[in-house]
Write an enzyme that holds these catalytic residues in place. Structure first.
Site, mmCIF file in Angstrom:
data_model
loop_
_atom_site.group_PDB
_atom_site.id
_atom_site.type_symbol
_atom_site.label_atom_id
_atom_site.label_comp_id
_atom_site.label_asym_id
_atom_site.label_seq_id
_atom_site.Cartn_x
_atom_site.Cartn_y
_atom_site.Cartn_z
ATOM 1 N N LYS A 1 4.218 12.026 5.398
ATOM 2 C CA LYS A 1 4.331 10.903 4.457
ATOM 3 C C LYS A 1 3.307 10.999 3.322
ATOM 4 O O LYS A 1 3.590 10.576 2.195
ATOM 5 C CB LYS A 1 4.184 9.583 5.211
ATOM 6 C CG LYS A 1 5.336 9.286 6.173
ATOM 7 C CD LYS A 1 6.672 9.199 5.461
ATOM 8 C CE LYS A 1 7.782 8.730 6.390
ATOM 9 N NZ LYS A 1 9.092 8.613 5.701
ATOM 10 N N TYR B 1 3.099 12.665 11.411
ATOM 11 C CA TYR B 1 3.820 11.693 10.592
ATOM 12 C C TYR B 1 3.071 11.424 9.286
ATOM 13 O O TYR B 1 3.660 11.425 8.201
ATOM 14 C CB TYR B 1 3.996 10.407 11.391
ATOM 15 C CG TYR B 1 4.870 9.361 10.744
ATOM 16 C CD1 TYR B 1 6.243 9.545 10.631
ATOM 17 C CD2 TYR B 1 4.326 8.160 10.283
ATOM 18 C CE1 TYR B 1 7.045 8.575 10.055
ATOM 19 C CE2 TYR B 1 5.120 7.185 9.719
ATOM 20 C CZ TYR B 1 6.485 7.392 9.602
ATOM 21 O OH TYR B 1 7.275 6.421 9.034
ATOM 22 N N SER C 1 8.453 5.893 2.249
ATOM 23 C CA SER C 1 7.252 6.509 2.807
ATOM 24 C C SER C 1 6.810 5.618 3.955
ATOM 25 O O SER C 1 7.627 5.234 4.792
ATOM 26 C CB SER C 1 6.185 6.646 1.723
ATOM 27 O OG SER C 1 4.982 7.158 2.245
#
Length: 283
Positions: free
Chosen positions: A152, A148, A134
């Site tokens: 994650k 992003y 992650s």
């Protein structure tokens, strides 16, 4: 003890370090990437304990084929390292819906595809370990990282819940939150930089892109050390379910935990008594 370690995104960056360190430690390695010839070259050419396989993580068919090849060659898979990923940088309004979907397709559905292909093998063995990369951005929202971080944060929820699904079959899970390491995430092949399209964001976008690019090659984290730490975790009989990697990440996650506690406490007066009243008003 030698293990069969399946690594995605092994052609560059952290994936290469993980595969290389695993080979040095005497493990059998399945190193995968979209361009297998480059993966093999990067790792020093053909080796008896190395299988290189083509894998675009957005393709479930690729994942299933790579898993079959791994089992045909080594007979089992002990550790899956979901490492492959990319980074769509930018402010939300300047990231198109298609780019947002691409980000989540690679960073969330990608590891889900590979894990879906590997899990039948691990269940049949009644043993295995799934490690998924992650980011500290999976726990801490940051400017210029909406796509992003969304991908994650999804990885975090998926992995935290997957742990309970697979525990009865002696399968362990670890989700890893690295801080800034000197990988290739910020190079143009891994990062998609935004083009300024909205006047209100132009100045900030231009300055932020320049600042992020200037960080490339100057990050304090050593990816080889991170790779060795992941192999240590892979060798634990009771591996960490979450590994916060790097002093910067540990500091940031600790601060976020304190912030969450403070926000929960601040919500108590208004949010703590929202149930039905005890009196029966439905007669």
């Amino acid at each position: 003890m030698s293990k069969v370690i399946f690594v995605t995104g092994a052609g560059r960056g952290l994936g290469t370090d993980i595969a290389r360190e695993a080979l040095v430690a005497g493990h059998q390695v399945v190193a995968t990437g979209r361009r297998p010839e480059e993966v093999e070259k990067t790792l020093g050419g053909p080796q008896g304990n190395l299988l290189v396989a083509k894998l675009d993580v957005t393709s479930l068919e690729d994942a299933e084929a790579a898993v079959r090849a791994a089992v045909d060659r080594f007979g089992r898979i002990d550790v899956l390292v979901n490492n492959a990923g990319n980074f769509f940088a930018g402010y939300f309004e300047e990231i198109s819906p298609a780019q947002m979907r691409q980000q989540i397709e690679t960073n969330l559905f990608g590891p889900m595809n590979v894990t879906r292909a590997v899990l039948p093998v691990l269940r049949a063995q009644r043993a295995g370990h799934i490690i998924t990369l992650s980011s500290s951005a999976g726990l801490i929202g940051q400017e210029f990282c909406v796509a992003y971080a969304a991908s994650k944060f999804g990885v975090e929820g998926w992995m935290e819940s997957l742990r309970y699904d697979v525990a009865p079959y002696n399968i362990h899970t670890t989700v890893v939150e690295p801080g800034f390491f000197r990988t290739e995430l910020l190079v143009d092949g891994s990062t998609i930089w935004p083009e300024p399209t909205i006047d209100d964001y132009t100045e900030r976008t231009t300055a932020t892109v320049a600042a992020w690019k200037s960080m490339n090659g100057r990050q304090t984290g050593d990816p080889a050390k991170l790779a060795r730490a992941l192999l240590t975790i892979a060798g634990q009989s009771e591996p960490l379910p979450r590994f916060v990697a790097g002093a910067d990440a540990i500091e940031g996650v600790t601060a976020k935990a304190r912030e969450l506690l403070a926000q929960a406490e601040a919500s108590r007066e208004l949010g703590g008594d929202l149930g039905y009243d005890d009196t029966d008003t439905h007669v």
